[in-house]
Scaffold this motif. Structure first.
Motif, short mmCIF file in Angstrom:
data_model
loop_
_atom_site.label_atom_id
_atom_site.label_comp_id
_atom_site.label_asym_id
_atom_site.label_seq_id
_atom_site.Cartn_x
_atom_site.Cartn_y
_atom_site.Cartn_z
N THR A 4 0.86 -1.17 0.00
CA THR A 4 0.00 0.00 0.00
C THR A 4 0.91 1.23 0.00
O THR A 4 2.07 1.14 0.42
CB THR A 4 -0.90 0.04 1.24
N GLU A 65 -16.10 -0.66 2.59
CA GLU A 65 -15.49 -0.52 1.26
C GLU A 65 -13.98 -0.64 1.36
O GLU A 65 -13.29 -0.88 0.38
CB GLU A 65 -15.83 0.84 0.62
N ARG A 66 -13.47 -0.44 2.56
CA ARG A 66 -12.02 -0.44 2.82
C ARG A 66 -11.69 -1.29 4.05
O ARG A 66 -12.56 -1.66 4.82
CB ARG A 66 -11.53 1.00 3.04
N HIS A 68 -9.96 -1.90 7.74
CA HIS A 68 -9.67 -1.21 8.99
C HIS A 68 -9.12 -2.24 9.97
O HIS A 68 -9.82 -3.21 10.29
CB HIS A 68 -10.92 -0.54 9.56
N GLU A 92 -4.75 0.78 6.84
CA GLU A 92 -5.97 1.57 7.02
C GLU A 92 -6.42 2.18 5.70
O GLU A 92 -5.66 2.86 5.02
CB GLU A 92 -5.76 2.67 8.05
N GLY A 93 -7.66 1.88 5.33
CA GLY A 93 -8.22 2.45 4.13
C GLY A 93 -7.84 1.74 2.84
O GLY A 93 -8.28 2.14 1.76
N ALA A 94 -7.03 0.70 2.94
CA ALA A 94 -6.65 -0.05 1.74
C ALA A 94 -7.84 -0.87 1.25
O ALA A 94 -8.76 -1.17 2.01
CB ALA A 94 -5.47 -0.98 2.05
N SER A 95 -7.78 -1.25 0.01
CA SER A 95 -8.77 -2.21 -0.49
C SER A 95 -8.38 -3.60 0.02
O SER A 95 -7.23 -3.83 0.42
CB SER A 95 -8.81 -2.20 -2.02
N GLN A 98 -5.51 -4.85 -2.07
CA GLN A 98 -4.22 -4.26 -1.70
C GLN A 98 -3.66 -4.90 -0.44
O GLN A 98 -2.47 -5.21 -0.36
CB GLN A 98 -4.36 -2.75 -1.46
#
Length: 142
Positions: A4, A65-66, A68, A92-95, A98
């Motif tokens: 990431t 969607e991401r 956490h 954090e916030g990655a797909s 990813q």
């Protein structure tokens, strides 16, 4: 190798330092481990223990969607807290894709091999493995 952007920045930050200073950077990450949200702090049974770590480390992964990552590690285990913090911030916030693409040898990419014991590096690899296992079990959000 696919990281990431946040994990790549962390690797770059570690490699920008002299080897003997990298441990200090790891300890700085320990101070930045986010507190557990109340829904987990009040229900520790929802967290998974990372048996590969010498210290009691617990984590849970949420996916909307991401990704956490929520983790806890004792303050008296700063290297372990540092590793948990790196993963929590870096994912954090990655797909989901990813996060699953992060290579299992990510801990070695930090260049800490000569300042942190192999056992501690295996602990971080264990954290990453459990995060990825939880992501696979959850599948992609609908």
């Amino acid at each position: 190798m696919t990281l990431t952007p946040a994990l790549q920045q962390t690797v770059d930050d570690f490699h920008a330092m002299e080897e003997q200073d990298r441990l200090q950077l790891l300890l700085e990450f320990a101070d930045e481990l986010p507190a557990l949200p109340p829904r987990y702090a009040e229900h520790p049974d929802l967290l998974e223990r990372v048996a590969e770590c010498q210290s009691p480390v617990f984590l849970f992964v949420e996916v909307d969607e991401r990704v956490h990552v929520h983790a806890t590690a004792p303050e008296e285990a700063p290297t372990t807290r540092g590793f948990a913090s790196i993963l929590a911030h870096g994912l954090e916030g990655a797909s989901v894709e990813q996060a699953l693409d992060v290579p299992s040898d990510f801990p070695r990419l930090l260049g800490l091999d000569r300042v942190v014991s192999p056992l501690r590096l295996r602990g971080m690899a264990g954290m990453l493995g459990r995060i990825q296992r939880q992501l696979r079990a959850k599948g992609s959000p609908l």
